[in-house]
Design an enzyme around this catalytic site. Structure first.
Site, PDB file in Angstrom:
ATOM      1  N   GLY A 149       4.525   0.451   3.602  1.00 41.05           N
ATOM      2  CA  GLY A 149       3.269  -0.176   3.229  1.00 41.05           C
ATOM      3  C   GLY A 149       2.087   0.724   3.541  1.00 41.05           C
ATOM      4  CB  CYS A 150      -1.331   0.848   2.151  1.00 37.45           C
ATOM      5  SG  CYS A 150      -1.718  -0.921   2.118  1.00 37.45           S
TER       6      CYS A 150
END
Length: 346
Positions: A149-150
């Site tokens: 994920g970011c």
């Protein structure tokens, strides 16, 4: 030349994949698959792609993927890839999942945080977590890859060197995160409406963000003990960019200069992590459109804390760029191929 399919072809992650793959001489986008808009030309949805993408978007056909493509990127919402990837595991197709379906190793944890049924355990066990700076050797051998994920990308890259060298305590760790509105995807909502977002900063999903178990899981693995980070997220009025400012208690006397040298040594063979000089802290604009993660460090002697600032472009290093970085490693190509771009500025 590897033929590529992108599933979820109208989302921002997919569009960024298309932009980056266009400059990649070893990959060609053969299929763009959209459940909701198959039969339409992608350039009708995104006119900036006129003359770059030809042919209509397609419906999903698993057997066609097995026969026609070498790599499938799943740029889909949570809950989609976990149903599809098991159907491709018996083929030679490389699967790159940009959703969160395969990031958490525990089915129970996934279901608690995402509110959906988890992927089969054998699929979770086979998936490699694609943070190349930490798991490069495993990525090289992967066939099913879970793209981080970011927020976890930014937070983990910022914290891992200090944790692995045990210069900070495993608990407490505070992660203050801020992201632009593209992180919420293209589907409109009241939260991302212009009049709600403009001139406004809004906290969201406090204590409930789906990236919390991902961050805790991989920090705990590297620290060798259980970590439960305090993670807060804020939506800020910009399109791209993500910043994590992190606070942790030091376990030894150490200067900012010494910490910077430790980080430089840790990431010296990783071209996409840039460590700033003492007193220099990164801004989101300075990695815009690039696959870089820039990290700034400060030892606060007054509070005995290490303060870490880590910035990425959420759509590149936080999604499509990191996915391509992983594919490069999986296929024995130069890790930087197709990604050696100077950040856009201003």
């Amino acid at each position: 030349m590897k033929n590529v399919a992108i599933i979820g072809g109208t989302g921002y992650g997919a569009i960024e994949l298309i932009r980056l793959i266009h400059s990649h001489e070893y990959m060609h986008v053969k299929k763009i698959i959209s459940h909701s808009q198959h039969g339409e030309e992608l350039a009708q949805v995104y006119p900036h792609l006129i003359d770059f993408i030809e042919g209509p978007m397609e419906e999903l056909e698993i057997e066609s993927l097995k026969e026609d493509v070498d790599i499938v990127f799943f740029a889909t919402p949570a809950g989609v890839s976990k149903k599809l990837i098991p159907k491709l595991e018996d083929s030679t197709v490389q699967c790159i999942d940009l959703s969160g379906d395969l990031r958490i190793s525990s089915q129970e944890q996934y279901e608690n945080w995402y509110g959906k049924e988890a992927a089969p355990q054998h699929t979770l066990d086979n998936a490699v977590y694609g943070l190349p700076e930490i798991y490069k050797d495993q990525v090289k051998k992967a066939k099913v890859l879970s793209n981080p994920g970011c927020f976890p990308t930014s937070a983990i890259l910022g914290l891992i060197p200090a944790l692995s060298h045990k210069i900070i305590a495993a608990n407490p760790i505070i992660i203050d995160g801020k992201t632009g509105v593209s992180g919420a995807g293209r589907t409109p909502s009241s939260m991302t409406h212009f009049s709600e977002t403009n001139d406004n900063v809004k906290p969201y999903k406090l204590g409930k963000h789906q990236h919390i178990p991902e961050i805790d899981q991989y920090l705990s693995v590297m620290a060798g003990e259980s970590i439960s980070a305090t993670f807060t997220t804020h939506l800020i009025p910009m399109t791209r960019g993500l910043i994590c400012t992190m606070y942790s208690q030091l376990t030894k006397d150490i200067s900012t200069d010494e910490v910077i040298k430790l980080y430089q040594s840790y990431y010296q063979s990783h071209p996409f992590v840039r460590i700033r000089k003492e007193g220099d802290f990164p801004a989101t604009k300075e990695v815009y459109g690039s696959n870089f993660c820039d990290i700034g460090l400060h030892v606060d002697q007054r509070t005995n804390q290490l303060i870490i600032v880590s910035v990425i472009d959420n759509l590149v290093k936080g999604a499509a760029g990191q996915a391509i970085q992983n594919v490069n490693l999986m296929n024995g190509w130069d890790e930087q191929h197709g990604l050696s771009t100077i950040p856009m500025y201003p």
